[in-house]
Design a protein around this motif. Structure first.
Motif, PDB file in Angstrom:
ATOM      1  N   ARG A   1       0.831  -1.199   0.000  1.00 40.82           N
ATOM      2  CA  ARG A   1       0.000   0.000   0.000  1.00 40.82           C
ATOM      3  C   ARG A   1       0.867   1.251   0.000  1.00 40.82           C
ATOM      4  N   ALA A   2       1.931   1.219   0.798  1.00 38.26           N
ATOM      5  CA  ALA A   2       2.824   2.376   0.871  1.00 38.26           C
ATOM      6  C   ALA A   2       3.496   2.635  -0.472  1.00 38.26           C
ATOM      7  N   VAL A   3       3.903   1.565  -1.158  1.00 38.97           N
ATOM      8  CA  VAL A   3       4.547   1.725  -2.463  1.00 38.97           C
ATOM      9  C   VAL A   3       3.582   2.372  -3.448  1.00 38.97           C
ATOM     10  N   ARG A   4       2.323   1.931  -3.446  1.00 39.95           N
ATOM     11  CA  ARG A   4       1.360   2.515  -4.377  1.00 39.95           C
ATOM     12  C   ARG A   4       1.089   3.979  -4.030  1.00 39.95           C
ATOM     13  N   ARG A   5       0.927   4.277  -2.737  1.00 37.96           N
ATOM     14  CA  ARG A   5       0.695   5.671  -2.343  1.00 37.96           C
ATOM     15  C   ARG A   5       1.872   6.540  -2.769  1.00 37.96           C
ATOM     16  N   ALA A   6       3.090   6.054  -2.575  1.00 40.54           N
ATOM     17  CA  ALA A   6       4.268   6.814  -2.984  1.00 40.54           C
ATOM     18  C   ALA A   6       4.279   7.019  -4.489  1.00 40.54           C
ATOM     19  N   GLY A   7       3.849   6.008  -5.255  1.00 41.72           N
ATOM     20  CA  GLY A   7       3.794   6.146  -6.704  1.00 41.72           C
ATOM     21  C   GLY A   7       2.801   7.209  -7.129  1.00 41.72           C
ATOM     22  N   ILE A   8       1.631   7.248  -6.491  1.00 39.63           N
ATOM     23  CA  ILE A   8       0.622   8.268  -6.805  1.00 39.63           C
ATOM     24  C   ILE A   8       1.156   9.656  -6.470  1.00 39.63           C
ATOM     25  N   LEU A   9       1.806   9.780  -5.308  1.00 40.80           N
ATOM     26  CA  LEU A   9       2.352  11.068  -4.912  1.00 40.80           C
ATOM     27  C   LEU A   9       3.446  11.520  -5.872  1.00 40.80           C
ATOM     28  N   ALA A  10       4.272  10.586  -6.334  1.00 46.39           N
ATOM     29  CA  ALA A  10       5.325  10.925  -7.294  1.00 46.39           C
ATOM     30  C   ALA A  10       4.725  11.369  -8.626  1.00 46.39           C
ATOM     31  N   GLN A  11       3.640  10.721  -9.038  1.00 49.87           N
ATOM     32  CA  GLN A  11       2.955  11.139 -10.258  1.00 49.87           C
ATOM     33  C   GLN A  11       2.426  12.554 -10.145  1.00 49.87           C
ATOM     34  N   GLN A  12       1.813  12.875  -9.003  1.00 53.55           N
ATOM     35  CA  GLN A  12       1.211  14.190  -8.808  1.00 53.55           C
ATOM     36  C   GLN A  12       2.241  15.310  -8.834  1.00 53.55           C
ATOM     37  N   THR A  13       3.438  15.037  -8.330  1.00 57.44           N
ATOM     38  CA  THR A  13       4.431  16.089  -8.120  1.00 57.44           C
ATOM     39  C   THR A  13       5.620  16.013  -9.065  1.00 57.44           C
ATOM     40  N   GLY A  14       5.715  14.955  -9.862  1.00 58.00           N
ATOM     41  CA  GLY A  14       6.884  14.781 -10.710  1.00 58.00           C
ATOM     42  C   GLY A  14       8.131  14.416  -9.928  1.00 58.00           C
ATOM     43  N   ALA A  15       7.940  13.788  -8.773  1.00 61.70           N
ATOM     44  CA  ALA A  15       9.061  13.473  -7.885  1.00 61.70           C
ATOM     45  C   ALA A  15       9.817  12.235  -8.346  1.00 61.70           C
ATOM     46  N   ASP A  16      11.066  12.133  -7.905  1.00 61.44           N
ATOM     47  CA  ASP A  16      11.842  10.912  -8.052  1.00 61.44           C
ATOM     48  C   ASP A  16      11.522   9.996  -6.871  1.00 61.44           C
ATOM     49  N   LEU A  17      11.449   8.703  -7.147  1.00 59.24           N
ATOM     50  CA  LEU A  17      11.056   7.740  -6.123  1.00 59.24           C
ATOM     51  C   LEU A  17      12.180   6.743  -5.880  1.00 59.24           C
ATOM     52  N   LEU A  18      12.493   6.539  -4.600  1.00 61.62           N
ATOM     53  CA  LEU A  18      13.493   5.549  -4.196  1.00 61.62           C
ATOM     54  C   LEU A  18      12.789   4.452  -3.417  1.00 61.62           C
ATOM     55  N   LEU A  19      12.774   3.253  -3.969  1.00 61.93           N
ATOM     56  CA  LEU A  19      12.149   2.088  -3.334  1.00 61.93           C
ATOM     57  C   LEU A  19      13.237   1.359  -2.543  1.00 61.93           C
ATOM     58  N   MET A  20      13.101   1.333  -1.200  1.00 62.49           N
ATOM     59  CA  MET A  20      14.201   0.861  -0.348  1.00 62.49           C
ATOM     60  C   MET A  20      13.785  -0.319   0.509  1.00 62.49           C
ATOM     61  N   HIS A  21      14.690  -1.304   0.578  1.00 62.21           N
ATOM     62  CA  HIS A  21      14.511  -2.454   1.482  1.00 62.21           C
ATOM     63  C   HIS A  21      15.795  -2.632   2.280  1.00 62.21           C
ATOM     64  N   VAL A  22      15.640  -2.936   3.565  1.00 58.48           N
ATOM     65  CA  VAL A  22      16.783  -3.151   4.452  1.00 58.48           C
ATOM     66  C   VAL A  22      16.837  -4.620   4.861  1.00 58.48           C
ATOM     67  N   VAL A  23      17.965  -5.263   4.586  1.00 58.55           N
ATOM     68  CA  VAL A  23      18.203  -6.644   5.001  1.00 58.55           C
ATOM     69  C   VAL A  23      18.871  -6.626   6.363  1.00 58.55           C
ATOM     70  N   ASP A  24      18.281  -7.286   7.314  1.00 53.71           N
ATOM     71  CA  ASP A  24      18.793  -7.266   8.681  1.00 53.71           C
ATOM     72  C   ASP A  24      20.147  -7.964   8.758  1.00 53.71           C
ATOM     73  N   GLY A  25      21.135  -7.273   9.335  1.00 50.83           N
ATOM     74  CA  GLY A  25      22.451  -7.862   9.524  1.00 50.83           C
ATOM     75  C   GLY A  25      23.465  -7.303   8.550  1.00 50.83           C
ATOM     76  N   ALA A  26      24.687  -7.814   8.641  1.00 49.45           N
ATOM     77  CA  ALA A  26      25.757  -7.357   7.752  1.00 49.45           C
ATOM     78  C   ALA A  26      26.953  -8.299   7.864  1.00 49.45           C
ATOM     79  N   GLY A  27      27.711  -8.398   6.753  1.00 47.63           N
ATOM     80  CA  GLY A  27      29.016  -9.038   6.800  1.00 47.63           C
ATOM     81  C   GLY A  27      29.049 -10.545   6.705  1.00 47.63           C
ATOM     82  N   THR A  28      27.943 -11.229   6.438  1.00 50.77           N
ATOM     83  CA  THR A  28      27.960 -12.684   6.311  1.00 50.77           C
ATOM     84  C   THR A  28      27.522 -13.086   4.909  1.00 50.77           C
ATOM     85  N   ARG A  29      27.827 -14.323   4.536  1.00 53.97           N
ATOM     86  CA  ARG A  29      27.429 -14.820   3.217  1.00 53.97           C
ATOM     87  C   ARG A  29      25.915 -14.874   3.102  1.00 53.97           C
ATOM     88  N   GLN A  30      25.244 -15.230   4.212  1.00 53.91           N
ATOM     89  CA  GLN A  30      23.794 -15.312   4.171  1.00 53.91           C
ATOM     90  C   GLN A  30      23.185 -13.938   3.909  1.00 53.91           C
TER      91      GLN A  30
END
Length: 309
Positions: free
Chosen positions: A15-44
């Motif tokens: 829902r948030a992604v779609r709302r952000a897309g609508i807002l970007a359409q209305q304003t001509g904004a650039d959109l950054l779709l971000m995901h955070v993977v928990d942890g750091a520094g391992t092969r997994q």
């Protein structure tokens, strides 16, 4: 304008992604779709990052609003909400959009959402509702402070008022009202006293909007009797606005102005979407450095006139 939308690939983040897309359409904004993977520094974690990159592309592909905006993806290892806050600060993000789960499966507001709205360097839009299209009804409670002015300006600068009906609501408390009945004051005189306070509140709100250069817009102004926190909670329950805009004052410690138990209750209830607006960052073009404006605008408080036979 730059919009960052945080996703964990769940239905509420969709829902948030779609709302952000609508807002970007209305304003001509650039959109950054971000995901955070928990942890750091391992092969997994490295494998999880690659898988999340694939899923991010797939999520963007199924949101039709993203086909017509400049959308980039960012997948990083780290911790929520710190990674999103860092990205927002370093990339000059103007608004963060995040989904919030609610209902029986999410009895409390998520720690990630609270962390974002308490520490973000820019407004945070928390999406609770399904997203049929651009906002049609936006409600902004104001206490006639700089926090309220910043909230109203954000409504304009983020394009939220372009297609929406905006209601500006100011709560007022009547000095001495609880004691009047005990003094034997007739009910009609008490009602008249309350109405005089309502008129004063309307005058103050008009003067506030004029002082901030926010007049001349097709906005509705409402004044409601009661404590501000009670009025906001009641308003959200009665009118179910599509979007409720809340300003905050302090940048140190807990932002108590309009952010606290009332905001958290409104967010957790899952009715309206909520835009939480912090003060501008020092050094930004919006930073005024002014202290909170007193509620008095040079209009005398009404006096109760007791008429005897």
């Amino acid at each position: 304008m730059r919009i960052l939308v945080a996703t964990d690939f769940s239905p509420h983040s969709q829902r948030a992604v779609r709302r952000a897309g609508i807002l970007a359409q209305q304003t001509g904004a650039d959109l950054l779709l971000m995901h955070v993977v928990d942890g750091a520094g391992t092969r997994q974690v490295a494998r999880d990052v690659r898988e999340a990159q694939r899923m991010t592309v797939e999520q963007a592909a199924v949101v039709p609003e993203l086909f017509r905006v400049n959308c980039r993806s960012l997948v990083v290892p780290g911790r929520m909400p710190d990674a999103v806050l860092d990205a927002a600060a370093t990339r000059g993000i103007d608004v963060i959009v995040v989904g919030s789960a609610h209902g029986k499966d999410a009895p409390g507001l998520g720690r990630t959402v609270l962390g974002l709205i308490r520490a973000a360097p820019c407004p945070v839009l928390v999406v609770n509702r399904s997203v049929p299209g651009p906002y049609a009804e936006v409600t902004v409670p104001v206490d006639l402070s700089d926090a309220s002015a910043w909230a109203l300006r954000s409504v304009v600068s983020l394009g939220l008022a372009d297609r929406a009906h905006v209601s500006v609501v100011h709560a007022f408390e009547v000095l001495g009202k609880p004691k009047l009945s005990g003094f034997g004051i007739p009910r009609e005189q008490i009602d008249g006293y309350v109405e005089s306070w309502r008129s004063l509140s309307a005058e103050k709100t008009d003067a506030f909007l004029e002082a901030e250069g926010l007049t001349g817009r097709n906005w509705t102004m409402r004044t409601e009797e009661g404590r501000p926190d009670e009025v906001i909670a009641s308003l959200a329950a009665r009118t179910c606005p599509e979007l409720l805009v809340m300003g905050t004052r302090a940048r140190t410690g807990f932002r108590r102005a309009l952010l606290g138990s009332v905001t958290e209750a409104v967010l957790a209830a899952g009715g309206a979407d909520v835009l939480v607006v912090p003060p501008p960052r020092p050094g930004s073009s919006d930073w005024s450095g002014r202290p909170g404006r007193p509620l008095s605008v040079g209009v005398e408080r009404p006096a109760l006139r007791v008429v005897t036979a």
